[in-house]
Design an enzyme around this catalytic site. Structure first.
Site, PDB file in Angstrom:
ATOM      1  N   ASP A   9     -38.387 -12.981 -13.863  1.00 59.72           N
ATOM      2  CA  ASP A   9     -38.238 -13.886 -13.259  1.00 59.72           C
ATOM      3  C   ASP A   9     -39.480 -13.634 -11.864  1.00 59.72           C
ATOM      4  O   ASP A   9     -39.936 -12.556 -11.594  1.00 59.72           O
ATOM      5  CB  ASP A   9     -36.912 -14.291 -12.493  1.00 59.72           C
ATOM      6  N   SER A  10     -39.852 -14.889 -11.042  1.00 61.71           N
ATOM      7  CA  SER A  10     -40.480 -14.737 -10.064  1.00 61.71           C
ATOM      8  C   SER A  10     -39.709 -13.959  -8.904  1.00 61.71           C
ATOM      9  O   SER A  10     -40.424 -13.543  -7.893  1.00 61.71           O
ATOM     10  CB  SER A  10     -40.868 -16.247  -9.414  1.00 61.71           C
ATOM     11  N   CYS A  72     -37.700 -17.577 -15.715  1.00 61.67           N
ATOM     12  CA  CYS A  72     -38.325 -18.402 -14.799  1.00 61.67           C
ATOM     13  C   CYS A  72     -38.967 -19.631 -15.320  1.00 61.67           C
ATOM     14  O   CYS A  72     -39.586 -19.592 -16.268  1.00 61.67           O
ATOM     15  CB  CYS A  72     -39.480 -17.669 -14.212  1.00 61.67           C
ATOM     16  N   GLU A 151     -32.017 -19.539  -1.317  1.00 65.93           N
ATOM     17  CA  GLU A 151     -32.382 -18.158  -1.027  1.00 65.93           C
ATOM     18  C   GLU A 151     -31.720 -17.869   0.265  1.00 65.93           C
ATOM     19  O   GLU A 151     -31.309 -16.770   0.758  1.00 65.93           O
ATOM     20  CB  GLU A 151     -33.847 -17.850  -0.875  1.00 65.93           C
ATOM     21  N   CYS A 183     -34.385 -25.013 -12.959  1.00 64.35           N
ATOM     22  CA  CYS A 183     -34.860 -24.100 -12.114  1.00 64.35           C
ATOM     23  C   CYS A 183     -33.811 -23.071 -11.975  1.00 64.35           C
ATOM     24  O   CYS A 183     -32.618 -23.306 -11.859  1.00 64.35           O
ATOM     25  CB  CYS A 183     -35.217 -24.573 -10.687  1.00 64.35           C
ATOM     26  N   HIS A 185     -32.684 -21.234  -9.601  1.00 61.40           N
ATOM     27  CA  HIS A 185     -31.848 -21.227  -8.400  1.00 61.40           C
ATOM     28  C   HIS A 185     -30.910 -22.669  -8.304  1.00 61.40           C
ATOM     29  O   HIS A 185     -29.806 -22.428  -7.705  1.00 61.40           O
ATOM     30  CB  HIS A 185     -32.751 -21.561  -7.135  1.00 61.40           C
TER      31      HIS A 185
HETATM   32  N1  DGL Z   1     -37.903 -18.888 -10.736  1.00 61.57           N
HETATM   33  C1  DGL Z   1     -38.563 -20.182 -10.368  1.00 61.57           C
HETATM   34  C2  DGL Z   1     -38.266 -21.293 -11.526  1.00 61.57           C
HETATM   35  O1  DGL Z   1     -37.234 -21.165 -12.145  1.00 61.57           O
HETATM   36  C3  DGL Z   1     -37.995 -20.685  -9.086  1.00 61.57           C
HETATM   37  C4  DGL Z   1     -38.529 -19.883  -7.749  1.00 61.57           C
HETATM   38  C5  DGL Z   1     -40.172 -20.013  -7.717  1.00 61.57           C
HETATM   39  O2  DGL Z   1     -40.453 -21.055  -7.357  1.00 61.57           O
HETATM   40  O3  DGL Z   1     -40.635 -18.909  -7.951  1.00 61.57           O
HETATM   41  O4  DGL Z   1     -38.980 -22.055 -11.656  1.00 61.57           O
END
Ligand code: DGL
Length: 266
Positions: A9-10, A72, A151, A183, A185
């Site tokens: 993931d990012s 992600c 976050e 997403c 989050h």
């Molecule tokens: N992991 C990203 C997503 O699911 C969210 C956080 C980001 O913008 O990197 O799209």
């Protein structure tokens, strides 16, 4: 087969997907990579997100994984074709499983999708939903402030509620009966989103569906772990591990965050 499942993931958000994978497959070894030095992906261009995704996959494939999960949504939305071209591994993203689940549960065929700017601009969810059922009505909305709110741990205060109210207004007006939390989050904002949209709108969390798909692919490819050794969970990040551990506990809810190492992948 004892090789690990690789997940990237990012940043920390993909831990929501890892948590579901560990819940459903407690014996499996996992290796998680959070690209915390370059997060967020959601506001970057497709080219950049594709390049980051390939670098993340290169790192994980050097660990000899048996399956790759792109946890992600943004990387899944724009990076999957390039990843599938390059790697001869089963690769699972989060978009298709989320779309399939939404189609299964929607009663009036009116589905909302929320995600990062890049995910929404890519139309990946719309294409996936309409690919399964062309008659489905889809309303999309980017919610860029949701990621920093989560976050920060601001998931149930008045700021979170007002932000959700503003972003979700058009979806409420459009009378959607199902909402895809597109997403990593957003599952942490389920309560606030539920309060704004009301109980009658079903919230679809891609994480659970993605984990179910991991089981299906491992089973059909004969890749499920056969030994009885206890599972090992490794974690890699591209920036300071301390921040990841601190925030990650909120995402993993229960599973211990140990063995977090910093790596350089670019
Ligand atoms: N992991 C990203 C997503 O699911 C969210 C956080 C980001 O913008 O990197 O799209």
């Amino acid at each position: 087969m004892d090789k690990a499942i690789g997940v990237f993931d990012s940043g920390i958000g993909g831990l929501t997907v890892l948590k579901e994978i560990i819940n459903i497959l407690p014996k499996e070894n996992t290796i998680y990579l959070g690209d915390t030095a370059r997060v967020p992906y959601g506001i970057k261009s497709s080219d950049t997100v594709i390049r980051y995704s390939l670098e993340n996959a290169e790192f994980l494939s050097s660990k000899d994984i048996k399956l790759l999960v792109v946890a992600c949504n943004t990387a899944s939305a724009v990076g999957l074709p390039a990843l599938r071209d390059k790697y001869n591994l089963p690769i699972i993203g989060v978009i298709e499983p989320g779309a399939r689940k939404a189609i299964k549960v929607t009663k009036r065929k009116r589905v909302g999708v929320i995600g990062t700017e890049r995910t929404i601009k890519s139309s990946a969810y719309v294409n996936s939903l309409k690919g399964i059922d062309p008659k489905i009505a889809v309303v999309s909305q980017a919610c860029p402030l949701f990621v920093p709110l989560v976050e920060e741990g601001w998931t149930d205060n008045d700021i979170a509620f007002l932000t959700a109210k503003r972003y979700l207004h058009a979806l409420k007006e459009a009378n959607v009966d199902t909402l895809i939390l597109g997403c990593t989050h957003y599952p942490l904002l389920k309560d606030v989103i539920g309060k704004v949209l009301g109980d009658e709108v079903l919230l679809v969390d891609s994480a659970e569906e993605t984990a179910a798909e991991v089981v299906g692919v491992l089973r059909s490819s004969n890749l499920l772990k056969t030994s009885n050794k206890s599972a090992v969970h490794e974690f890699y990040v591209t920036d300071a591990p301390e921040k990841f551990v601190e925030a990650g506990i909120r995402f993993l809810q229960g599973t211990e965050l140990k063995n977090v190492k910093k790596v350089s992948i670019a």
